[in-house]
Scaffold this active site. Structure first.
Site, PDB file in Angstrom:
ATOM      1  N   SER A 141       3.881  -2.554  -0.495  1.00 38.06           N
ATOM      2  CA  SER A 141       5.082  -1.715  -0.509  1.00 38.06           C
ATOM      3  C   SER A 141       6.211  -2.506   0.124  1.00 38.06           C
ATOM      4  CB  SER A 141       4.813  -0.452   0.311  1.00 38.06           C
ATOM      5  OG  SER A 141       6.016   0.248   0.573  1.00 38.06           O
ATOM      6  N   TYR A 154       3.170   4.174   8.488  1.00 38.89           N
ATOM      7  CA  TYR A 154       2.991   3.641   7.125  1.00 38.89           C
ATOM      8  C   TYR A 154       3.454   2.185   7.068  1.00 38.89           C
ATOM      9  CZ  TYR A 154       3.491   3.365   2.015  1.00 38.89           C
ATOM     10  OH  TYR A 154       3.396   2.995   0.691  1.00 38.89           O
TER      11      TYR A 154
END
Ligand code: 8X3
Length: 268
Positions: A141, A154
């Site tokens: 990501s 995250y």
């Protein structure tokens, strides 16, 4: 498990029950790979595998929890071969600031986004080496490359996935296995933000509000397929993709696209 012939490359896709994983499984099947779709939700991967088989592709489904090492080892033992491993399973839970975040959420994110990749990669590396031209691909990501408020757990986990890929690439440079990292930014899928906001559909929708064209799961699958189908000596180390309207993790344009040229107002 498979009916692979010597000439058919086999790709394992984790988190293939929806979103980027499902789109990637479809796309790799279309590219001619035999695909093994894995996810915790067995009925979903089974339905997609059936759909792919009905379209003439070789596709199999397997219920798999990437955080469960025994489950992963049993899965790896059931495969005759593996040419491509797409580590896609992952996700975000919560958007609380560091001062308020629940450590259990951070732990869960580390388990799936980092240890999940570690488990699959360790278990399948012997098969990938034996293939003579293996690929480990990590769908990380843009959160693995920069932080943002509320993203802490995250972001930390995705940085872990990025470091795993980078380190593995160094360690196996003398083996016939390449290590690819694809780092998507804002992708509108049916579940990513819904999971992050614990089922709050309104908050999830706000993430994409006014953004002309967030990436789709198919956009990411397209990039994965491109990277995987390069000749085996070509290693796409890291590819970052974002929608045009997202310039960084914290700069997103919401609203209509301007058509006046920059500088036009000053007569340039
Ligand atoms: C998803 C991108 O910006 O929500 O991996 O962290 S972001």
């Amino acid at each position: 498990m498979s009916s692979t012939t010597a000439s058919t490359s086999l790709a394992v896709v984790t988190g293939a029950s929806s979103g980027i994983g499902a789109a990637t499984a479809r796309r790799l099947a279309a590219e001619g790979y035999e695909v093994v779709l894995t996810a915790r939700r067995e009925e979903r991967v089974e339905a997609l595998a059936e759909e792919l088989r009905a379209a003439g592709h070789a596709a199999w489904a397997r219920r798999l929890d990437v955080t469960d090492r025994a489950d992963v080892d049993a899965f790896a033992a059931s495969l005759d071969r593996c040419d491509v491993l797409v580590n896609n399973a992952g996700g975000a839970v919560g958007l609380e600031p560091v001062a308020e975040a629940d450590p259990a959420d951070w732990r869960a994110m580390y388990e799936v986004n980092v240890l999940g990749v570690l488990h699959l990669t360790q278990a399948l590396l012997p098969r990938l080496v034996a293939s003579g031209a293996g690929t480990v691909l990590v769908v990380s990501s843009t959160a693995g490359h920069g932080t943002y408020e509320g993203g802490g757990g995250y972001v930390a986990a995705k940085h872990g996935a990025h470091v795993l890929a980078q380190t593995l690439r160094l360690e196996i440079v003398d083996r016939p296995v390449r290590v690819i990292e694809i780092a998507p930014g804002m992708v509108r899928t049916e579940e990513f933000s819904l999971t992050r906001f614990r089922g709050d559909a309104e908050r999830a929708a706000q993430v994409y509000e006014g953004v002309a064209e967030p990436l789709t799961a198919e956009d990411v699958a397209d990039t994965v397929a491109w990277a995987v189908t390069r000749p085996p000596h070509v290693n796409v180390d890291l590819l970052v993709l974002r929608p045009r309207a997202q310039a960084s993790n914290s700069k997103v344009h919401r609203g209509p696209v301007r058509t006046d040229a920059p500088g036009e107002a000053r007569g340039r």
